[in-house]
Design a protein around this motif. Structure first.
Motif, PDB file in Angstrom:
ATOM      1  N   TRP A  95       0.834  -1.219   0.000  1.00 51.35           N
ATOM      2  CA  TRP A  95       0.000   0.000   0.000  1.00 51.35           C
ATOM      3  C   TRP A  95       0.860   1.258   0.000  1.00 51.35           C
ATOM      4  O   TRP A  95       0.492   2.266  -0.608  1.00 51.35           O
ATOM      5  CB  TRP A  95      -0.952   0.012   1.194  1.00 51.35           C
ATOM      6  CG  TRP A  95      -1.989  -1.063   1.123  1.00 51.35           C
ATOM      7  CD1 TRP A  95      -2.198  -2.059   2.021  1.00 51.35           C
ATOM      8  CD2 TRP A  95      -2.960  -1.289   0.073  1.00 51.35           C
ATOM      9  NE1 TRP A  95      -3.225  -2.884   1.604  1.00 51.35           N
ATOM     10  CE2 TRP A  95      -3.712  -2.435   0.417  1.00 51.35           C
ATOM     11  CE3 TRP A  95      -3.247  -0.637  -1.126  1.00 51.35           C
ATOM     12  CZ2 TRP A  95      -4.741  -2.944  -0.394  1.00 51.35           C
ATOM     13  CZ3 TRP A  95      -4.269  -1.136  -1.932  1.00 51.35           C
ATOM     14  CH2 TRP A  95      -5.011  -2.272  -1.563  1.00 51.35           C
ATOM     15  N   ALA A  96       1.995   1.211   0.654  1.00 58.31           N
ATOM     16  CA  ALA A  96       2.891   2.382   0.656  1.00 58.31           C
ATOM     17  C   ALA A  96       3.440   2.628  -0.742  1.00 58.31           C
ATOM     18  O   ALA A  96       3.494   3.774  -1.206  1.00 58.31           O
ATOM     19  CB  ALA A  96       4.024   2.174   1.659  1.00 58.31           C
ATOM     20  N   LYS A  97       3.839   1.539  -1.423  1.00 57.59           N
ATOM     21  CA  LYS A  97       4.343   1.695  -2.804  1.00 57.59           C
ATOM     22  C   LYS A  97       3.252   2.279  -3.694  1.00 57.59           C
ATOM     23  O   LYS A  97       3.512   3.150  -4.530  1.00 57.59           O
ATOM     24  CB  LYS A  97       4.764   0.329  -3.370  1.00 57.59           C
ATOM     25  CG  LYS A  97       5.926  -0.308  -2.652  1.00 57.59           C
ATOM     26  CD  LYS A  97       7.221   0.138  -3.261  1.00 57.59           C
ATOM     27  CE  LYS A  97       8.385  -0.444  -2.493  1.00 57.59           C
ATOM     28  NZ  LYS A  97       9.454   0.515  -2.312  1.00 57.59           N
ATOM     29  N   LEU A  98       2.031   1.749  -3.512  1.00 56.39           N
ATOM     30  CA  LEU A  98       0.919   2.214  -4.343  1.00 56.39           C
ATOM     31  C   LEU A  98       0.619   3.687  -4.060  1.00 56.39           C
ATOM     32  O   LEU A  98       0.420   4.477  -4.989  1.00 56.39           O
ATOM     33  CB  LEU A  98      -0.306   1.339  -4.060  1.00 56.39           C
ATOM     34  CG  LEU A  98      -1.472   1.466  -5.041  1.00 56.39           C
ATOM     35  CD1 LEU A  98      -2.193   0.124  -5.168  1.00 56.39           C
ATOM     36  CD2 LEU A  98      -2.474   2.525  -4.627  1.00 56.39           C
ATOM     37  N   ALA A  99       0.617   4.063  -2.782  1.00 61.26           N
ATOM     38  CA  ALA A  99       0.291   5.446  -2.414  1.00 61.26           C
ATOM     39  C   ALA A  99       1.322   6.423  -2.989  1.00 61.26           C
ATOM     40  O   ALA A  99       0.949   7.475  -3.532  1.00 61.26           O
ATOM     41  CB  ALA A  99       0.237   5.574  -0.890  1.00 61.26           C
ATOM     42  N   VAL A 100       2.599   6.062  -2.900  1.00 63.04           N
ATOM     43  CA  VAL A 100       3.645   6.968  -3.403  1.00 63.04           C
ATOM     44  C   VAL A 100       3.571   7.059  -4.931  1.00 63.04           C
ATOM     45  O   VAL A 100       3.700   8.151  -5.500  1.00 63.04           O
ATOM     46  CB  VAL A 100       5.041   6.507  -2.918  1.00 63.04           C
ATOM     47  CG1 VAL A 100       6.145   7.324  -3.572  1.00 63.04           C
ATOM     48  CG2 VAL A 100       5.127   6.650  -1.396  1.00 63.04           C
ATOM     49  N   ALA A 101       3.296   5.922  -5.583  1.00 60.87           N
ATOM     50  CA  ALA A 101       3.159   5.939  -7.044  1.00 60.87           C
ATOM     51  C   ALA A 101       1.953   6.786  -7.455  1.00 60.87           C
ATOM     52  O   ALA A 101       2.004   7.517  -8.457  1.00 60.87           O
ATOM     53  CB  ALA A 101       3.013   4.510  -7.566  1.00 60.87           C
TER      54      ALA A 101
END
Lengths: 219, 240
Positions: A95-101
């Motif tokens: 979810w962190a990767k998705l949020a930053v992307a």
């Protein structure tokens, strides 16, 4: 939630240091715009639905180029393994990767859309509220699929080659719905069926990782 | 006697179609330190990954902290793992890396712990430099600082002495002994018997995915070791 926040902070700090994902995304999308603007000249503003395609192809390819990089960063010193060992499980990493992307995509759209309006003589009236909704939903679709595929590709040998092949067919529905919704908005048609389609697609690809993500960590 | 921190019974692990662990059994109690030795490809690193929950296993039974671990990989924050890579972000400084892990592990007094960890591995002078500028040995020290800081109950160290100078090797020995004295259990792999004899209570030899020999280190001398080494490292005896 705490792990998610810490990891988002970490990814933003890494981006601030390395500047390899956001700069690449924005540079690619801007270059694509200029390429079409120079090639089509003033005909570009008369191309109807194709104008929306030009915009979204830039977003799609810029997203595809750069989203995989966020996982690639973790491979150098096997930091993804360390993140999985920390309290809070593995899902916050995704979810962190998705949020930053997602933030990166929306930032890119924020830079590119005004430039696009200028280059293709898009009237101010067409930069409406619903367009912002389409841009946000489209960005979410691109990053949801892209981040999941980046996680899939992380353990595959030759993932740089495999990733675009896996990703391209899955991004087709988001490309079609986003382009059609944008085109309908700009041609004063009804964009809502396409916007609803985009919402459904986003929901599917936000729900899928909840079922599949744990399996992606195994050898 | 305290309950074991980790118990493995007949662990089996395949990578693709290749069996890498073929029925490994061990038990580590608090203060217990086991040195795992063996030739390259014997399965030492895989054993640590399975014990640590980075990888799952196909057969056998694994129990950690009194609970059976499901066959899917299941990490546990009470375990500290040192791998072949440092788990440090090259573009962040050591301080930033340690702060990140301290927050992820929800430690209290983050700054104090981070500074103590940096001091424990003797990297005060380079703590504000990006890790990408570090030598191999400095990265190893940084990786050990991360584990020391989170103070795990089970330490799984894959070649902890690798790349270190003499002072660094003494630091690792001190760190392993200190963790054991504080009640942690430790498993570490090494290629040098003197390292095993210095720190471990027991030493085992792995060959082709199984533990073929083990002994308490007390009373074990170098002469015995040379005989064992010739038996289990290389040559046809290895394949018998």
């Amino acid at each position: 939630m705490r792990k998610f926040i810490v990891l988002v902070g970490k990814d933003l700090l890494l981006e601030a240091r390395q500047k390899d994902v956001w700069v690449l995304m924005i540079a690619f999308a801007v270059l694509e715009l200029f390429l079409f603007a120079f090639t089509l000249g003033d005909q570009g503003s008369r191309w109807g639905a194709a104008r929306a395609g030009i915009l979204w192809m830039g977003f799609l390819f810029a997203g595809m180029l750069s989203i995989g990089r966020s996982y690639a960063r973790e491979s150098q010193e096997d930091t993804l393994t360390a993140l999985s060992l920390a309290p809070g499980g593995r899902m916050p990493v995704f979810w962190a990767k998705l949020a930053v992307a997602f933030v990166a995509m929306v930032t890119m759209e924020g830079v590119v859309v005004p430039l696009y309006a200028m280059l293709f003589n898009l009237p101010q009236s067409l930069l409406s509220g619903p367009l912002a909704l389409v841009l946000v939903l489209g960005a979410l679709g691109v990053v949801a699929v892209g981040t999941l595929m980046a996680a899939v590709g992380f353990n595959l040998s030759g993932h740089d080659t495999v990733m675009p092949i896996l990703l391209m067919p899955l991004e087709v529905p988001v490309a079609i719905t986003a382009v059609q919704a944008t085109a309908q908005l700009w041609q004063h048609g009804d964009p809502w069926p396409w916007i609803h389609g985009l919402m459904a697609f986003d929901m599917v690809f936000l729900a899928l990782p909840l079922l599949a993500y744990e399996f992606l960590w195994e050898v | 006697m305290a309950n074991p921190i980790v118990v493995a019974e007949g662990l089996v692990k395949d990578i693709g179609a290749t069996p890498v662990l073929r029925g490994v059994s061990l038990a580590i109690r608090p203060r217990g330190v086991l040195a795992v030795m063996g030739a390259n490809g014997a399965g030492k690193s895989t054993l640590l990954k399975v014990l640590g929950g980075i990888w799952g296993y196909r057969g056998g039974r694994l129990e950690r902290f009194g609970k059976v671990v499901p066959r899917d990989a299941m990490p546990d924050p009470r375990i500290g793992i040192l791998g072949h890579q440092s788990f440090l972000y090259p573009h962040l400084t050591l301080l930033e890396n340690l702060r990140l892990y301290a927050r992820l592990w929800e430690l209290s007094s983050v700054e104090e712990r981070v500074m103590k960890a940096v001091q424990a591995v003797g990297l005060e002078w380079a703590a504000q430099d990006p890790v990408r500028t570090y030598s191999r040995g400095m990265r190893q020290r940084g990786a050990l600082a991360r584990i020391w800081m989170i103070a795990p109950q089970l330490w799984l160290l894959d070649e902890p002495y690798s790349g270190l100078d003499e002072e660094g090797r003494r630091m690792v020995t001190h760190m392993i002994q200190g963790a054991g004295e504080r009640g942690a259990g430790l498993v570490f792999t090494t290629h040098r018997i003197d390292e095993a004899l210095q720190c471990a209570d027991a030493v085992t030899i792995m060959a082709r995915g199984t533990m073929v020999w083990w002994s308490r280190t007390e009373g074990l001398d170098r002469a015995d070791w040379d005989v064992l080494r010739s038996r289990y490292w290389g040559g046809r005896a290895f394949h018998a």
